[in-house]
Design a protein around this motif. Structure first.
Motif, mmCIF file in Angstrom:
data_model
loop_
_atom_site.group_PDB
_atom_site.id
_atom_site.type_symbol
_atom_site.label_atom_id
_atom_site.label_comp_id
_atom_site.label_asym_id
_atom_site.label_seq_id
_atom_site.Cartn_x
_atom_site.Cartn_y
_atom_site.Cartn_z
ATOM 1 N N GLY A 1 0.777 -1.227 0.000
ATOM 2 C CA GLY A 1 0.000 0.000 0.000
ATOM 3 C C GLY A 1 0.809 1.278 0.000
ATOM 4 N N GLN A 2 2.155 1.199 0.006
ATOM 5 C CA GLN A 2 2.952 2.423 -0.002
ATOM 6 C C GLN A 2 2.730 3.172 -1.310
ATOM 7 O OE1 GLN A 2 3.553 0.367 2.231
ATOM 8 N NE2 GLN A 2 4.116 1.780 3.857
ATOM 9 N N VAL A 3 2.280 4.419 -1.197
ATOM 10 C CA VAL A 3 1.896 5.193 -2.375
ATOM 11 C C VAL A 3 3.079 5.416 -3.307
ATOM 12 C CG1 VAL A 3 1.005 7.419 -3.166
ATOM 13 C CG2 VAL A 3 0.003 6.320 -1.151
ATOM 14 N N GLU A 4 4.270 5.633 -2.743
ATOM 15 C CA GLU A 4 5.425 5.954 -3.581
ATOM 16 C C GLU A 4 5.800 4.819 -4.523
ATOM 17 O OE1 GLU A 4 7.144 5.238 0.662
ATOM 18 O OE2 GLU A 4 5.289 5.967 -0.257
ATOM 19 N N LEU A 5 5.413 3.581 -4.188
ATOM 20 C CA LEU A 5 5.696 2.459 -5.077
ATOM 21 C C LEU A 5 4.959 2.585 -6.405
ATOM 22 C CD1 LEU A 5 5.587 -0.543 -2.562
ATOM 23 C CD2 LEU A 5 7.575 0.211 -3.885
ATOM 24 N N CYS A 6 3.825 3.282 -6.383
ATOM 25 C CA CYS A 6 3.010 3.405 -7.599
ATOM 26 C C CYS A 6 3.068 4.791 -8.226
ATOM 27 C CB CYS A 6 1.547 3.063 -7.277
ATOM 28 S SG CYS A 6 1.295 1.358 -6.767
ATOM 29 N N THR A 7 3.780 5.714 -7.598
ATOM 30 C CA THR A 7 3.833 7.067 -8.147
ATOM 31 C C THR A 7 5.212 7.448 -8.681
ATOM 32 O OG1 THR A 7 4.240 7.967 -5.917
ATOM 33 C CG2 THR A 7 1.950 7.920 -6.698
ATOM 34 N N HIS A 8 6.294 6.941 -8.064
ATOM 35 C CA HIS A 8 7.612 7.324 -8.590
ATOM 36 C C HIS A 8 8.717 6.287 -8.368
ATOM 37 C CE1 HIS A 8 7.445 8.957 -4.437
ATOM 38 N NE2 HIS A 8 8.704 8.640 -4.381
ATOM 39 N N HIS A 9 8.543 5.341 -7.456
ATOM 40 C CA HIS A 9 9.564 4.307 -7.271
ATOM 41 C C HIS A 9 9.445 3.278 -8.395
ATOM 42 C CE1 HIS A 9 11.829 1.018 -5.296
ATOM 43 N NE2 HIS A 9 12.448 2.002 -4.676
ATOM 44 N N GLY A 10 10.580 2.764 -8.866
ATOM 45 C CA GLY A 10 10.570 1.955 -10.086
ATOM 46 C C GLY A 10 10.408 0.455 -9.907
ATOM 47 N N ALA A 11 10.530 -0.065 -8.679
ATOM 48 C CA ALA A 11 10.580 -1.522 -8.496
ATOM 49 C C ALA A 11 9.291 -2.207 -8.923
ATOM 50 C CB ALA A 11 10.900 -1.857 -7.034
ATOM 51 N N LEU A 12 8.154 -1.727 -8.425
ATOM 52 C CA LEU A 12 6.885 -2.390 -8.729
ATOM 53 C C LEU A 12 6.554 -2.297 -10.220
ATOM 54 C CD1 LEU A 12 4.940 -3.951 -6.958
ATOM 55 C CD2 LEU A 12 3.538 -1.906 -6.729
ATOM 56 N N ARG A 13 6.824 -1.141 -10.820
ATOM 57 C CA ARG A 13 6.580 -0.997 -12.265
ATOM 58 C C ARG A 13 7.448 -1.973 -13.052
ATOM 59 N NH1 ARG A 13 7.981 4.632 -15.138
ATOM 60 N NH2 ARG A 13 10.049 3.997 -14.398
ATOM 61 N N SER A 14 8.693 -2.145 -12.632
ATOM 62 C CA SER A 14 9.590 -3.083 -13.312
ATOM 63 C C SER A 14 9.075 -4.513 -13.190
ATOM 64 C CB SER A 14 10.997 -2.963 -12.718
ATOM 65 O OG SER A 14 11.871 -3.912 -13.296
#
Length: 310
Positions: free
Chosen positions: A113-126
């Motif tokens: 649920g950490q918002v930064e994972l879906c707004t600017h951090h690249g790990a989850l998108r990768s």
């Protein structure tokens, strides 16, 4: 996935801020899909998720645990969770080995649920991007607590977060207002529900904010944020009461259209029987004409009508 002969798999990555109802959504959606006859595999990608209420096919906790990371590296919960996602990104072979035997299932990924994972951090998108290369067609289901609709300032903030998430995650996207069964407990809405789901003229929200002495000083900032949201014109929401089968059906139709999933005649019959039992009367797909017109293009509607006649 591994092997020369593979079939396309479909699924949902369930994202959203903490407390938005992601785990409850995965439980309710998995039960609904199984009632339709789909083989469902729920994958927990949140290492902080404990006491899962659903049957978990894959649990990232087997690879890395948040408490272990926090203790070993002396990190807080947010930093520890970011590290866990980066560790998963670096060990995708583990995830692929877990998903390979589940080929033929419909996947639900319960994400952190950490918002930064879906707004600017690249790990989850990768991670999502890599799964797409494994022939997994995914739709991002972004849950937002409906209580934000009762506060104009919070709703504008939610719109900005939703837009940033849509642009960053780079997946077909469905925004959902969750916990609609509780919205009346949060207070009276300034406008009707359609105003919030369709994200209509946001200038009316600015007028409401102007009545607050604090936000009056930031009117120009709010105007620019509203202009940015309206210029992109991407954000809209589907209301969801996870206890209501018809509400779940509306979300599922939007998701299936987004990722290209095409259900068969048997599944349509299962849905019709289930909805008839829930509504206490004969249910026919003609009763969902309004939903189809809203979420399906004309060509999609003609194909679905031909399938129902079989």
């Amino acid at each position: 996935m591994a092997g020369a002969a593979t079939t396309t798999a479909f699924g949902q990555v369930v994202i959203g801020p903490p407390g938005s109802g992601k785990t409850t959504y995965c439980l309710g959606m998995s039960e609904f899909l199984r009632a339709l006859g789909r083989r469902v595999a729920v994958v927990n990608l949140d290492p902080a998720n404990e006491g899962l209420p659903y049957e978990c096919a894959v649990d990232v906790g087997e690879l890395v645990g948040l408490s272990d990371v926090m203790e070993a590296l002396r990190l807080g919960p947010n930093g520890g969770l970011l590290y866990c996602m980066e560790y998963l990104e670096a060990n995708l072979d583990w995830l692929r080995a877990k998903l390979d035997p589940l080929r033929g299932h419909y996947f639900l990924f319960d994400c952190p649920g950490q918002v930064e994972l879906c707004t600017h951090h690249g790990a989850l998108r990768s991670i999502f991007s890599q799964m797409a290369q494994w022939d997994l067609r995914l739709t991002a289901v972004h849950l937002v607590d409906s209580h934000y609709c009762t506060d104009p300032a919070k709703f504008i903030s939610v719109l900005c977060t939703s837009l940033a998430t849509m642009l960053h995650v780079e997946l077909p996207h469905v925004n959902v207002l969750s916990k609609m069964d509780l919205i009346e407990h949060y207070g009276k809405l300034a406008f009707n529900l359609d105003y919030y789901t369709e994200v209509l003229d946001l200038s009316y929200l600015l007028d409401h904010l102007a009545s607050d002495p604090f936000f009056r000083h930031y009117r120009q900032l709010n105007e620019k944020l509203v202009q940015l949201i309206e210029d992109y014109s991407l954000v809209s929401f589907i209301p969801l009461n996870i206890q209501d089968k018809e509400s779940i059906q509306q979300v599922l139709q939007a998701v299936d259209k987004a990722n290209g999933y095409c259900f068969g005649v048997q599944e349509q019959r299962s849905l019709e029987a289930m909805m008839s039992a829930a509504m206490g009367a004969d249910f026919h797909f003609s009763s969902t004409l309004g939903i189809q017109e809203k979420y399906l293009a004309p060509s999609d509607q003609s194909v679905e009508q031909e399938a129902m006649q079989l």
